[in-house]
Enzyme design. Structure first.
Site, mmCIF file in Angstrom:
data_model
loop_
_atom_site.group_PDB
_atom_site.id
_atom_site.type_symbol
_atom_site.label_atom_id
_atom_site.label_comp_id
_atom_site.label_asym_id
_atom_site.label_seq_id
_atom_site.Cartn_x
_atom_site.Cartn_y
_atom_site.Cartn_z
ATOM 1 C CG HIS A 243 32.994 30.131 48.110
ATOM 2 N ND1 HIS A 243 32.322 29.092 48.714
ATOM 3 C CD2 HIS A 243 32.918 29.920 46.780
ATOM 4 C CE1 HIS A 243 31.872 28.277 47.774
ATOM 5 N NE2 HIS A 243 32.209 28.744 46.595
ATOM 6 C CD GLU A 302 32.784 32.627 39.256
ATOM 7 O OE1 GLU A 302 31.618 32.338 39.476
ATOM 8 O OE2 GLU A 302 33.446 32.171 38.296
HETATM 9 C C1 SDX Z 1 30.441 31.071 42.914
HETATM 10 O O1 SDX Z 1 28.455 28.075 46.344
HETATM 11 C C2 SDX Z 1 29.318 27.779 45.412
HETATM 12 O O2 SDX Z 1 29.945 26.759 45.425
HETATM 13 C C3 SDX Z 1 29.427 28.824 44.312
HETATM 14 C C4 SDX Z 1 30.553 28.610 43.306
HETATM 15 C C5 SDX Z 1 30.337 27.363 42.497
HETATM 16 O O3 SDX Z 1 31.300 26.775 42.048
HETATM 17 O O4 SDX Z 1 29.149 27.047 42.227
HETATM 18 O O5 SDX Z 1 31.785 28.535 44.005
HETATM 19 C C6 SDX Z 1 30.619 29.745 42.301
HETATM 20 O O6 SDX Z 1 29.327 31.480 43.013
HETATM 21 C C7 SDX Z 1 31.624 31.820 43.435
HETATM 22 C C8 SDX Z 1 31.231 33.210 44.023
HETATM 23 C C9 SDX Z 1 31.144 34.205 42.859
HETATM 24 N N1 SDX Z 1 30.590 35.475 43.362
HETATM 25 C C10 SDX Z 1 31.423 36.534 43.589
HETATM 26 O O7 SDX Z 1 32.641 36.516 43.477
HETATM 27 C C11 SDX Z 1 30.651 37.773 44.019
HETATM 28 C C12 SDX Z 1 31.369 38.445 45.191
HETATM 29 N N2 SDX Z 1 31.274 37.540 46.365
HETATM 30 C C13 SDX Z 1 30.153 37.658 47.186
HETATM 31 O O8 SDX Z 1 29.119 38.487 46.951
HETATM 32 C C14 SDX Z 1 30.042 36.711 48.376
HETATM 33 O O9 SDX Z 1 31.299 36.452 48.863
HETATM 34 C C15 SDX Z 1 29.287 35.424 48.123
HETATM 35 C C16 SDX Z 1 27.930 35.699 47.590
HETATM 36 C C17 SDX Z 1 30.041 34.590 47.171
HETATM 37 C C18 SDX Z 1 29.168 34.696 49.444
HETATM 38 O O10 SDX Z 1 28.508 35.535 50.297
HETATM 39 P P1 SDX Z 1 27.830 35.007 51.663
HETATM 40 O O11 SDX Z 1 28.377 33.691 52.073
HETATM 41 O O12 SDX Z 1 26.357 35.128 51.553
HETATM 42 O O13 SDX Z 1 28.418 36.014 52.692
HETATM 43 P P2 SDX Z 1 27.739 37.377 53.080
HETATM 44 O O14 SDX Z 1 27.087 37.994 51.872
HETATM 45 O O15 SDX Z 1 26.920 37.150 54.297
HETATM 46 O O16 SDX Z 1 29.019 38.291 53.433
HETATM 47 C C19 SDX Z 1 29.576 38.247 54.750
HETATM 48 C C20 SDX Z 1 30.296 39.565 54.904
HETATM 49 C C21 SDX Z 1 29.418 40.743 54.512
HETATM 50 O O17 SDX Z 1 29.829 41.844 55.269
HETATM 51 P P3 SDX Z 1 28.741 42.459 56.350
HETATM 52 O O18 SDX Z 1 27.524 42.821 55.525
HETATM 53 O O19 SDX Z 1 28.480 41.322 57.337
HETATM 54 O O20 SDX Z 1 29.479 43.634 56.933
HETATM 55 O O21 SDX Z 1 31.416 39.621 53.993
HETATM 56 C C22 SDX Z 1 31.216 40.670 53.065
HETATM 57 C C23 SDX Z 1 29.752 41.007 53.077
HETATM 58 O O22 SDX Z 1 29.557 42.365 52.711
HETATM 59 N N3 SDX Z 1 31.618 40.179 51.746
HETATM 60 C C24 SDX Z 1 32.290 40.905 50.858
HETATM 61 C C25 SDX Z 1 32.490 40.057 49.757
HETATM 62 N N4 SDX Z 1 31.916 38.856 49.995
HETATM 63 C C26 SDX Z 1 31.366 38.945 51.239
HETATM 64 N N5 SDX Z 1 32.733 42.188 50.897
HETATM 65 C C27 SDX Z 1 33.397 42.621 49.806
HETATM 66 N N6 SDX Z 1 33.632 41.869 48.709
HETATM 67 C C28 SDX Z 1 33.198 40.595 48.640
HETATM 68 N N7 SDX Z 1 33.422 39.848 47.553
#
Ligand code: SDX
Length: 360
Positions: A243, A302
């Site tokens: 998140h 989710e």
């Molecule tokens: C919602 O903002 C809100 O409030 C949203 C929400 C709401 O109520 O409106 O809470 C609803 O959107 C929940 C999130 C649903 N999405 C998912 O579950 C999809 C999987 N999660 C992600 O893709 C991710 O965690 C985000 C998009 C939710 C957040 O990503 P960020 O804050 O942009 O973080 P990032 O992409 O910069 O990741 C940081 C690191 C990365 O590694 P590096 O590239 O630096 O090596 O963490 C890793 C990412 O690859 N990472 C994950 C991951 N989430 C982040 N690696 C594996 N699995 C994951 N789920």
């Protein structure tokens, strides 16, 4: 360059506070735990709308009347529209509602996802749409329009808890989209359409469906560790984890896990499905911790949403539409709050493109 506006404060709001460090969510001064324990979705709407819309004493009845009013649009759904994915079909129908900024417009927009998603699902399956019953509670009527039969009290309570849990959540991407459009004074339908389009993305509200795909692909608790390891090795993201704000467990995950347990207790969830989900969650958290030690990645809203909505009879391609059924209340309140500031949202950008050629 701060991509994604991370840590940028883009608005002041009295609506909700997402405490990412401590894993706490407050809506209009009420904690998520208290909301889930004491409020129906209609109660939460009244809380969100207070001060932004004139509130009638009979809001539940007026929301019921809005479901009936909105249902009239279903008859205009032609084959091409019904053939679209349910969320796209709902978006197209919603676009037929006129832009307004009063309570009637707001309640019609709250009613729209609740009425259109069940109707589109049934029409796509060759079944007649089921008309709303204005006397029912909002969650119960959604399920009745989906299945054609009255839901059990546990089913209605589980969906109502979901709608309350996801109704508002600070300046998430879809709510921010709603505020940007509201800041131009375009009207509530335009704000909701922009928000719905943002919600569709798998990084935001499009994640619950793929959580089920992940459970299906992992197959069993025994196979889950190897499957997760392979996914992460390929650089894939695990849906339902991580998140932008929460650096600890998303408090909504446990609120929804309790709703899943409620349904499991009533025999409405296959215990093996729940056992697989819990096993996959455990191994995912362990492997994410090992792979990204400097970035806390915990269960988000989710993950258990997927099991809950599947158990309530929604197909996974409609999950984002069900998310919109709850979040639309937050979008509308934020749109009004933004419009009342009278300020257009217009940030800066840094130009990094080519410079014009010097005159010869
Ligand atoms: C919602 O903002 C809100 O409030 C949203 C929400 C709401 O109520 O409106 O809470 C609803 O959107 C929940 C999130 C649903 N999405 C998912 O579950 C999809 C999987 N999660 C992600 O893709 C991710 O965690 C985000 C998009 C939710 C957040 O990503 P960020 O804050 O942009 O973080 P990032 O992409 O910069 O990741 C940081 C690191 C990365 O590694 P590096 O590239 O630096 O090596 O963490 C890793 C990412 O690859 N990472 C994950 C991951 N989430 C982040 N690696 C594996 N699995 C994951 N789920």
């Amino acid at each position: 360059m701060n991509t994604g506006l991370e840590d940028v404060v883009a608005a002041q709001t009295i609506l909700s506070d997402v405490d990412g460090a401590n894993g706490r969510l407050i809506v209009r001064g009420v904690s998520l735990d208290d909301l889930v324990a004491t409020s129906s979705y209609e109660d939460l709407l009244a809380l969100l709308f207070a001060g932004f819309f004139p509130l009638p004493a009979d809001l539940p009845a007026q929301l019921g009347a809005a479901r009936v009013c909105i249902f009239a649009h279903v008859a205009s759904a032609d084959e091409a529209l019904i053939a679209l994915p349910p969320v796209d079909a709902m978006r197209a129908l919603l676009a037929r509602t006129e832009d307004g900024d009063d309570l009637t417009s707001a309640l019609n927009l709250v009613a729209a996802p609740a009425v259109f998603i069940p109707a589109m699902l049934r029409l796509k399956a060759g079944k007649p749409a089921v008309a709303p019953d204005p006397a029912r509670g909002h969650a119960a009527d959604i399920l009745a329009m989906l299945t054609g039969t009255a839901p059990t009290s546990q089913q209605a309570a589980a969906l109502d808890r979901y709608l309350v849990t996801v109704a508002d959540h600070g300046l998430n991407a879809s709510t921010f989209a709603a505020r940007v459009v509201a800041s131009t004074k375009a009207g509530l339908t335009s704000s909701v359409l922009a928000a719905l389009s943002a919600l569709k993305g798998p990084l935001h509200g499009g994640a619950p469906g793929p959580v089920l795909d992940m459970l299906d692909a992992a197959g069993s608790p025994e196979q889950a560790p190897a499957w997760i390891e392979a996914e992460l090795a390929r650089g894939e993201r695990l849906m339902g984890f991580g998140h932008r704000i929460y650096r600890v467990r998303d408090p909504r995950a446990d609120a929804l896990k309790a709703a899943v347990r409620l349904l499991a207790g009533a025999g409405a969830i296959d215990p093996a499905r729940l056992a697989l989900a819990e096993a996959l969650e455990g191994t995912a958290l362990a492997q994410l911790k090992a792979k990204k030690p400097d970035r806390p990645l915990d269960t988000n809203v989710e993950f258990y949403t997927a099991l809950l909505l599947e158990a309530l009879g929604f197909p996974r391609e409609a999950f984002t539409g069900v998310f919109a059924m709850g979040r639309v209340g937050g979008w509308l309140a934020h749109a009004r709050e933004q419009a009342e500031t009278g300020r257009l949202i217009r940030p800066l950008s840094v130009y990094v493109g080519p410079k014009p050629r010097e005159a010869a």
